[in-house]
Design a protein around this motif. Structure first.
Motif: not given
Length: 451
Positions: A442-450, A399-404, A406-412, A84-86
């Motif tokens: 800004v917070g961006i989750p990346l890659s696979r979910l653990m 805070p605003v959480v944008l959903i992709n 797949k209905k999962t958080p894409a970026v905050t 994840y990136v901030t």
């Protein structure tokens, strides 16, 4: 090829065939379904009022929480993604983080996370206008460790009459339906695979025995089938719980410790008076923080984060607004005698005052709230520093959480206003402190979910 080599090769192929055949016997469609069934039954048989009552499996809860903790804008926040990136505009700080967590394959909750990352300070015009390059170009390593607490699920209608179906009973029925669907899909894929496997011609095996080749193919197939089926069973449960909200309250907590070690250090030209020569000083902003966060997800009241933490920072006179910045023209007008640092003076990187490095302890509290079914919330942070830099700072954000898709958080995104030095502790004779400042993180989750 002599006779001994032929015998050794034949013996090796026999052992290989026996090994793979034994693996396949231990894992097939029935064994995968049986494994999922045990997980489902373990949840069903737990009492609605028990301390370990659950609506979904542990791995499904990891997926469910990954949506709820997708708010990753500060070091205390929890991300269940591999990377994840901030980025924070006011600090001009970009962080890239990697979580180390090996999947065990068992239906277990995540209990700990170790992460390593890079923190890069990239000065921009926005930060320089408000902060006088308070966070100059820098590079550092960040290492973090999080201890995750137990997840507790409370249900409504546990003690009502048998004529009313409780939330847990509803989830048990829905989860069993998901299990039946996944089991049927496993049988269908296994039947299709076996039919295709029987069509492999003998010549495709070349000099290997046909049974050995099929054993290798079967082993890969069942490993992939097991992994995909377990992931689908967990994902569908999490999606169902999010959709139906069949719970009263889900709560958990985690404790995070993080260390920042600078690799590239900022330099300043500092003179104690007009008659003294400028000296080159370095900043060593080592930082250690520890935070404890509690998360409550209510089906009727929304999501609430509460974080209490503290830390120590190797601070300096520049960061704490104890130096006076001076430019070239003012320095010459005031009678400055140093002629060896004209470049720093012309680039507004020269300062007057007594430079010192010192430790600044701090305490902070942060509250974040998201209403039910909303991805827009409000956050409040209060920080009290101690010692030479004893400012009281606060920050109010949205805070605003944008959903992709797949209905999962894409970026905050978090739009905030920082209010610094509320108690006016800064020396009025020194460089003034910017009391109010707007910013964006800004917070961006990346890659696979653990999970």
């Amino acid at each position: 090829m002599n006779i001994n080599q032929i015998e050794i090769r034949a013996f090796f192929l026999i052992l290989l065939s026996f090994f793979f055949t034994s693996l396949i016997k231990a894992q097939n469609g029935d064994s995968i379904i049986s494994r999922l069934q045990r997980v489902n039954h373990a949840i069903t048989y737990k009492s609605c009022n028990s301390d370990d009552a659950a609506a979904i499996s542990n791995r499904a809860m990891n997926i469910f929480l990954s949506d709820k903790t997708g708010y990753v804008n500060s070091k205390s926040d929890l991300s269940l993604f591999t990377n994840y990136v901030t980025f924070n505009t006011s600090e001009s700080r970009l962080t890239v983080n990697h979580n180390f967590q090996e999947a065990t394959g068992a239906d277990d909750p995540l209990k700990k996370l170790f992460s390593i990352g890079l923190s890069i300070n990239i000065p921009n015009n926005y930060a320089s206008a408000f902060l006088d390059y308070r966070h100059e170009t820098g590079l550092g390593l960040i290492a973090g460790y999080k201890w995750l607490g137990k997840v507790k699920t409370l249900f409504a209608n546990c003690n009502v009459s048998q004529n009313i179906v409780s939330q847990k009973q509803t989830m048990d029925a829905l989860r069993t339906g998901i299990f039946n669907a996944v089991a049927a899909e496993i049988y269908s894929k296994e039947t299709e695979f076996k039919n295709s496997l029987n069509e492999i011609p003998e010549k495709a095996a070349q000099d290997l025995r046909s049974d050995s080749v099929k054993a290798i193919i079967e082993r890969n197939f069942y490993e992939e089938l097991k992994e995909s089926s377990e992931e689908k069973f967990a994902t569908l449960q999490a999606e169902m719980l999010t959709k139906t909200m069949n719970f009263k309250l889900i709560s958990t907590h985690w404790t995070a410790i993080q260390c920042y070690v600078p690799v590239i250090f900022s330099k300043y030209s500092v003179a104690s008076s007009l008659s003294e020569a400028f000296q080159s000083e370095k900043s060593y902003p080592f930082e250690l923080t520890i935070n404890h966060t509690r998360l409550s997800e209510s089906s009727t009241k929304g999501r609430f984060f509460a974080t209490l933490g503290g830390g120590i920072l190797l601070n300096n006179s520049k960061f704490s607004y104890s130096l006076d910045k001076i430019n070239y023209s003012d320095y010459k007008t005031m009678g400055g005698t140093d002629t060896q640092h004209d470049e720093e003076l012309k680039n507004d990187k020269a300062y007057f005052g007594d430079y010192d490095n010192f430790i600044t302890p701090s305490l902070q509290c942060r509250l974040v709230y998201f209403p039910v079914e909303y991805h827009l919330g409000i956050s409040i942070l209060v920080q009290q520093n101690f010692g030479s830099y004893n400012f009281l700072n606060t920050r109010i954000g949205i805070p605003v959480v944008l959903i992709n898709s797949k209905k999962t958080p894409a970026v905050t995104f978090e739009f905030y206003v920082s209010l610094n030095d509320l108690t006016s502790k800064a020396d009025p004779a020194k460089e003034p402190v910017n009391k109010a400042m707007a910013g964006l993180s800004v917070g961006i989750p990346l890659s696979r979910l653990m999970y």
